[in-house]
Write an enzyme that holds these catalytic residues in place. Structure first.
Site, mmCIF file in Angstrom:
data_model
loop_
_atom_site.group_PDB
_atom_site.id
_atom_site.type_symbol
_atom_site.label_atom_id
_atom_site.label_comp_id
_atom_site.label_asym_id
_atom_site.label_seq_id
_atom_site.Cartn_x
_atom_site.Cartn_y
_atom_site.Cartn_z
ATOM 1 N N PRO A 9 -9.403 -33.613 -0.643
ATOM 2 C CG PRO A 9 -11.643 -32.976 -0.821
ATOM 3 C CD PRO A 9 -10.661 -33.598 0.125
ATOM 4 C CG ASN A 10 -10.174 -30.192 -5.351
ATOM 5 O OD1 ASN A 10 -10.131 -30.733 -6.451
ATOM 6 N ND2 ASN A 10 -11.312 -29.920 -4.738
ATOM 7 N NE ARG A 17 -8.794 -25.990 -5.078
ATOM 8 C CZ ARG A 17 -9.009 -26.159 -3.788
ATOM 9 N NH1 ARG A 17 -8.091 -26.682 -3.024
ATOM 10 N NH2 ARG A 17 -10.150 -25.802 -3.262
ATOM 11 C CE1 TYR A 22 -7.324 -23.325 -0.317
ATOM 12 C CE2 TYR A 22 -7.850 -22.912 -2.620
ATOM 13 C CZ TYR A 22 -8.252 -23.209 -1.335
ATOM 14 O OH TYR A 22 -9.582 -23.389 -1.055
ATOM 15 C CG ASN A 73 -6.169 -29.339 4.321
ATOM 16 O OD1 ASN A 73 -7.385 -29.225 4.258
ATOM 17 N ND2 ASN A 73 -5.336 -28.462 3.787
ATOM 18 C CB ALA A 76 -14.455 -28.972 -0.125
ATOM 19 C CD GLU A 97 -10.697 -28.819 10.895
ATOM 20 O OE1 GLU A 97 -11.245 -28.138 10.011
ATOM 21 O OE2 GLU A 97 -11.251 -29.084 11.986
ATOM 22 C CG HIS A 99 -8.439 -25.844 7.071
ATOM 23 N ND1 HIS A 99 -9.024 -26.665 6.122
ATOM 24 C CD2 HIS A 99 -9.001 -26.159 8.256
ATOM 25 C CE1 HIS A 99 -9.915 -27.430 6.722
ATOM 26 N NE2 HIS A 99 -9.925 -27.149 8.014
ATOM 27 N NE ARG A 106 -11.157 -19.211 1.038
ATOM 28 C CZ ARG A 106 -11.044 -20.337 0.348
ATOM 29 N NH1 ARG A 106 -10.429 -21.377 0.862
ATOM 30 N NH2 ARG A 106 -11.523 -20.434 -0.868
#
Length: 149
Positions: A9-10, A17, A22, A73, A76, A97, A99, A106
């Site tokens: 998502p996103n 964004r 990012y 990825n 969230a 995985e 990111h 974070r």
């Protein structure tokens, strides 16, 4: 060798964004870089992005016997989707995985990944290069014939 690049998502809003976190690279630019690297590595890549948990699960399940590895990825969903965790756990191919940001540096709620324990490995914090490193890791695992190092 076929690798699925799965974006959660996103990620379709990359470049717009929160560029301070990012960066300004778009998802299309990341995919283009992955395509170039895949050619160098003699791999074929297939791309899929969804903002919907069920669509990501469906893609994992349908790709199960069609790909040699997955670079994922989960966005969230990383932090709470037990359904995606179970889908990754059921894969018979390596899942890496990735990111863009360092999730461990974070907000505290981002420090936990429910995906990491069932993934072959996790690459985090290298911006768009996280995907390139993930693709290299996936190819290495496929060539070694192992699901995990």
């Amino acid at each position: 060798m076929k690798i699925l690049i799965l974006h959660g998502p996103n990620l379709n809003f990359l470049g717009k964004r929160e560029p301070g976190i990012y960066g300004s690279t778009t998802l299309e630019e990341i995919n283009n870089s992955l395509q170039v690297l895949a050619q160098d590595l003699k791999a074929e890549v297939d791309f899929f992005q969804s903002n919907h948990e069920g669509a990501l699960i469906d893609k994992l399940q349908s790709a199960h016997s069609l790909v040699d590895a997955v670079v994922f990825n989960p966005g969230a969903y990383t932090h709470y989707s037990l359904a995606l965790r179970d889908a990754v756990a059921s894969m018979q191919v390596p899942v890496i995985e990735v990111h863009l940001s360092n999730i461990h540096a974070r907000e505290e709620f981002r420090h936990q990944s429910v995906i990491a324990p069932v993934a072959a490995g996790q690459i985090t914090g290298f911006g768009p290069a996280s995907y390139l490193l993930g693709l290299r890791a996936a190819v290495t695992l496929v060539q070694s014939g192992r699901k995990k190092i």
